[in-house]
Design an enzyme around this catalytic site. Structure first.
Site, short mmCIF file in Angstrom:
data_model
loop_
_atom_site.label_atom_id
_atom_site.label_comp_id
_atom_site.label_asym_id
_atom_site.label_seq_id
_atom_site.Cartn_x
_atom_site.Cartn_y
_atom_site.Cartn_z
N GLU A 1 -1.91 -8.82 3.90
CA GLU A 1 -1.89 -9.30 5.29
C GLU A 1 -3.27 -9.36 5.91
OE1 GLU A 1 -1.87 -4.87 5.80
OE2 GLU A 1 -1.07 -6.31 4.35
N HIS B 1 -3.73 -4.75 0.60
CA HIS B 1 -3.20 -5.22 1.89
C HIS B 1 -3.36 -6.74 1.99
CE1 HIS B 1 -2.28 -1.56 4.30
NE2 HIS B 1 -3.09 -0.99 3.44
N CYS C 1 0.84 -1.21 0.00
CA CYS C 1 0.00 0.00 0.00
C CYS C 1 0.88 1.26 0.00
CB CYS C 1 -1.00 -0.04 1.14
SG CYS C 1 -2.36 1.15 0.93
#
Length: 251
Positions: free
Chosen positions: A226, A224, A119
């Site tokens: 994660e 993102h 990001c």
């Protein structure tokens, strides 16, 4: 999710940001969301947080001790670093964080240190190597779709599809030519930096993935991953790829 097993687990540095804890007397913190840490650990790496405030000598020495690096998400990058003419769209800037991450991004690419940029980190990688940003995608990019769902939906909300270049490291890592991703940013890549190639695009054409030329593993993604590893476990492969590249550096 499974953890890779290595004789010596690679040490992966993750950049941090400043926050203020809401207590009776506000407390300044250097912090990072645990989802980044969990993803690196699940991929078999040992996550280590990189504090802000270190000078370049210390950062250079620290980077030499790391096997890989994650440039994490966060606030905007100061416009002075990419010749911005629209400061009215830029906010939540930390000049020291910019300094630290610009140095680490450039050094990681120069040293061919395995790198995953997420990001803001994806944008930082582009800026560090000479590229520019749309200060606000909706305001500055013709034909833009909505990309900023921060605070509107949970962080794992899959907002749109990205098309992935078939011969890219990104496609090989994910095993896909298309992915549905979350979208939590209001800025994005405008002019691509020399030394980077675009590897993924949103439906409106915004660059959503990059990789460094002639580098074993230096990837940037605008989303993102994660926050998606539980909903779409293939997203962990981005961290697997980082850790495996870092392990190869140890051999």
């Amino acid at each position: 999710m499974t953890t890779n097993h290595f004789p010596h687990r690679p040490i992966i540095g993750l950049t941090t940001y400043r926050k203020t804890a809401a207590q009776s007397t506000p407390v300044a913190l250097m912090a990072l969301m645990p989802t980044y840490i969990d993803a690196v650990a699940a991929a078999g790496g040992i996550p280590v947080l990189i504090p802000l405030g270190l000078d370049e000598d210390a950062l250079a020495e620290l980077l030499g001790q790391l096997d890989g690096l994650v440039l994490t998400g966060g606030g905007d990058i100061a416009g002075e670093h990419y010749r911005s003419e629209h400061p009215e769209f830029i906010f939540d800037v930390d000049e020291d964080r910019d300094r630290v991450e610009l140095f680490l991004a450039r050094e990681a690419v120069a040293r061919k240190k395995p790198l995953l940029a997420i990001c803001r980190g994806h944008q930082m990688l582009n800026v560090a190597l000479g590229g520019t940003l749309y200060e606000d995608v909706m305001e500055r990019m013709p034909g833009a779709i909505k990309h900023d769902f921060f605070g509107v939906f949970p962080r794992n909300h899959q907002a749109h599809v990205v098309a992935i270049e078939p011969d890219s490291i990104l496609a090989g890592t994910l095993g896909r030519r298309e992915a549905t991703v979350n979208s939590l940013h209001h800025q994005g890549i405008c002019d691509l930096a020399p030394g980077l190639v675009a590897t993924a695009h949103a439906p409106d054409g915004l660059v959503e993935g990059v990789e460094a030329i002639d580098h074993p593993y230096a990837l940037g993604v605008q989303w993102h991953p994660e926050n998606l590893v539980h909903d779409d476990p293939v997203m962990l492969s981005l961290f697997d790829g980082l850790v495996q590249a870092a392990q190869a550096e140890r051999v």
